[in-house]
Design a protein around this motif. Sequence first.
Motif, short mmCIF file in Angstrom:
data_model
loop_
_atom_site.label_atom_id
_atom_site.label_comp_id
_atom_site.label_asym_id
_atom_site.label_seq_id
_atom_site.Cartn_x
_atom_site.Cartn_y
_atom_site.Cartn_z
N GLY A 141 0.74 -1.11 -0.14
CA GLY A 141 -0.02 0.04 0.21
C GLY A 141 0.95 1.24 0.01
O GLY A 141 2.06 0.98 0.32
N VAL A 142 0.25 2.52 -0.31
CA VAL A 142 1.00 3.72 -0.10
C VAL A 142 -0.02 4.50 0.87
O VAL A 142 -1.17 4.58 0.77
N MET A 143 0.83 5.27 1.77
CA MET A 143 0.48 5.96 2.67
C MET A 143 0.90 7.67 2.10
O MET A 143 2.02 7.74 1.83
N LEU A 144 -0.14 8.43 2.16
CA LEU A 144 0.62 9.87 1.85
C LEU A 144 0.14 10.97 2.96
O LEU A 144 -0.88 10.88 3.71
N LEU A 145 1.02 12.02 3.17
CA LEU A 145 0.90 12.91 4.04
C LEU A 145 0.25 14.01 3.38
O LEU A 145 0.85 14.71 2.88
N GLU A 146 -1.04 14.40 3.57
CA GLU A 146 -1.83 15.12 2.80
C GLU A 146 -1.69 16.70 3.53
O GLU A 146 -1.91 17.58 3.06
N GLY A 147 -1.37 16.78 4.66
CA GLY A 147 -1.19 17.82 5.72
C GLY A 147 -0.86 17.53 6.94
O GLY A 147 -0.48 16.65 7.35
N PRO A 148 -0.75 18.52 7.83
CA PRO A 148 -0.29 18.50 9.24
C PRO A 148 -1.26 17.27 9.64
O PRO A 148 -2.54 17.52 10.15
N GLY A 149 -0.59 16.12 10.15
CA GLY A 149 -1.48 15.15 10.76
C GLY A 149 -2.33 14.45 10.09
O GLY A 149 -3.18 13.50 10.55
N LYS A 150 -2.34 14.85 8.72
CA LYS A 150 -3.52 14.15 7.84
C LYS A 150 -2.91 12.97 6.93
O LYS A 150 -2.13 13.57 6.06
N ILE A 186 7.53 7.80 6.87
CA ILE A 186 7.21 8.99 6.43
C ILE A 186 7.77 10.30 7.38
O ILE A 186 8.17 11.14 6.54
N TYR A 187 7.83 10.01 8.70
CA TYR A 187 8.45 11.11 9.35
C TYR A 187 9.64 11.02 9.67
O TYR A 187 10.46 12.16 9.70
N ASP A 188 10.12 9.87 10.03
CA ASP A 188 11.73 9.91 10.59
C ASP A 188 12.56 9.02 9.74
O ASP A 188 13.81 9.44 9.62
N GLU A 189 12.29 7.78 9.04
CA GLU A 189 13.28 6.96 8.34
C GLU A 189 13.04 6.82 7.20
O GLU A 189 11.84 6.59 6.52
N GLU A 190 14.02 6.97 6.05
CA GLU A 190 13.82 6.66 4.81
C GLU A 190 13.52 5.00 4.39
O GLU A 190 12.73 4.86 3.52
N ILE A 191 14.18 3.99 5.24
CA ILE A 191 13.72 2.87 5.20
C ILE A 191 13.37 2.25 6.61
O ILE A 191 14.34 2.34 7.59
N VAL A 192 12.16 1.38 6.63
CA VAL A 192 11.82 0.84 7.98
C VAL A 192 11.57 -0.69 7.56
O VAL A 192 10.69 -1.06 7.05
N LYS A 194 10.42 17.20 -0.12
CA LYS A 194 9.61 17.05 1.15
C LYS A 194 9.15 15.86 1.37
O LYS A 194 8.75 15.16 0.38
N ARG A 195 8.88 15.43 2.55
CA ARG A 195 8.28 14.09 2.98
C ARG A 195 6.80 14.06 2.30
O ARG A 195 5.97 14.94 2.44
N ALA A 196 6.43 13.18 1.54
CA ALA A 196 5.14 13.00 0.78
C ALA A 196 4.44 11.58 1.37
O ALA A 196 3.13 11.66 1.31
N GLY A 197 5.08 10.65 1.78
CA GLY A 197 4.24 9.32 2.21
C GLY A 197 5.30 8.53 2.43
O GLY A 197 6.73 8.51 2.43
N SER A 198 4.45 7.22 2.19
CA SER A 198 5.44 6.00 2.31
C SER A 198 5.11 4.85 1.65
O SER A 198 3.78 4.58 1.24
N LEU A 199 5.90 3.94 0.70
CA LEU A 199 5.58 2.90 0.40
C LEU A 199 5.49 1.50 0.91
O LEU A 199 6.55 1.46 1.53
N ASN A 200 4.73 0.95 1.15
CA ASN A 200 4.93 -0.19 2.33
C ASN A 200 4.43 -1.55 1.69
O ASN A 200 3.52 -1.88 1.21
N LEU A 201 5.37 -2.42 1.96
CA LEU A 201 5.37 -3.88 1.77
C LEU A 201 5.15 -4.87 2.93
O LEU A 201 5.73 -4.48 4.06
N PHE A 202 4.13 -5.83 3.02
CA PHE A 202 3.85 -6.53 3.87
C PHE A 202 4.02 -8.24 3.60
O PHE A 202 3.56 -8.49 2.37
N SER A 203 4.41 -8.88 4.70
CA SER A 203 4.40 -10.42 4.61
C SER A 203 3.90 -11.24 5.51
O SER A 203 3.64 -10.78 6.63
#
Length: 237
Positions: A49-58, A88-94, A131-140
């Motif tokens: 999935g992809v999560m996006l930072l649309e605004g402060p806290g959103k 999104i906020y702190d690390e390039e890769i988690v 600028k930080r825009a969001g995160s692309l996330n993979l799950f297993s």
Amino acid sequence: MVFADDDDARLREFLSTGRRFAEATTVEQTLQLIITAAVDTSPATDLAGVMLLEGPGKITSPATTDHVVNELDEVQAQHDEGPCVESIYDEEIVLVQDMGEHLDRWPTFARRALDLGVHSSLSFQLYSHHKRAGSLNLFSHHAHAFGDEDRILGALFANQAGLALLGAQRAAQLDRAVASRDVIGTAKGILMERFGLDDNEAFQRLVRSSQDTNIKLVDVARWLVSEQGAVDKQHEG
């Protein structure tokens, strides 16, 4: 370098995915194609999935491959915890190799992930205009699932997602610029007709009005166009 048959097939699939991106007409469709391709291409990835930072806290989730991801995203957004939010906020890769080892770190998210059968994840920070825009996330569904190959493929797909976001932002900026130019042109036409001004005089009058009222030029133009529309309707009535 000689590729095995399965490596060669994945490489061809990855290359064909890039061509399919051109068929998408919205950024949401492009992101959906990207994460679907990530699941198909990355050996360890079951969900994405992809999560996006649309605004402060959103935080929003414009593209997911499964309702499980929707639920995990909702938990992270509501409780402000989890690898995707941290990316999104702190690390390039988690990288999370075992959710069971992170119950103290993300108590609500990690427990819900385990309940839903998600045991590891890999998140990449997305940037747009530096600028930080969001995160692309993979799950297993398996612990310790993600290896070096998955990290490389995930980074490539994250890069594609970042480019898609950048393109969407530039298109939106262009649309706004065209709309602003059109409304300013209409406002100048109103002033030219109303006061017998030439093009430059009408524009300068708009500029002075903007400076005197401390209102953006395009907003002054919108107000004038709106006012003229109201006057026209009264005359029609």
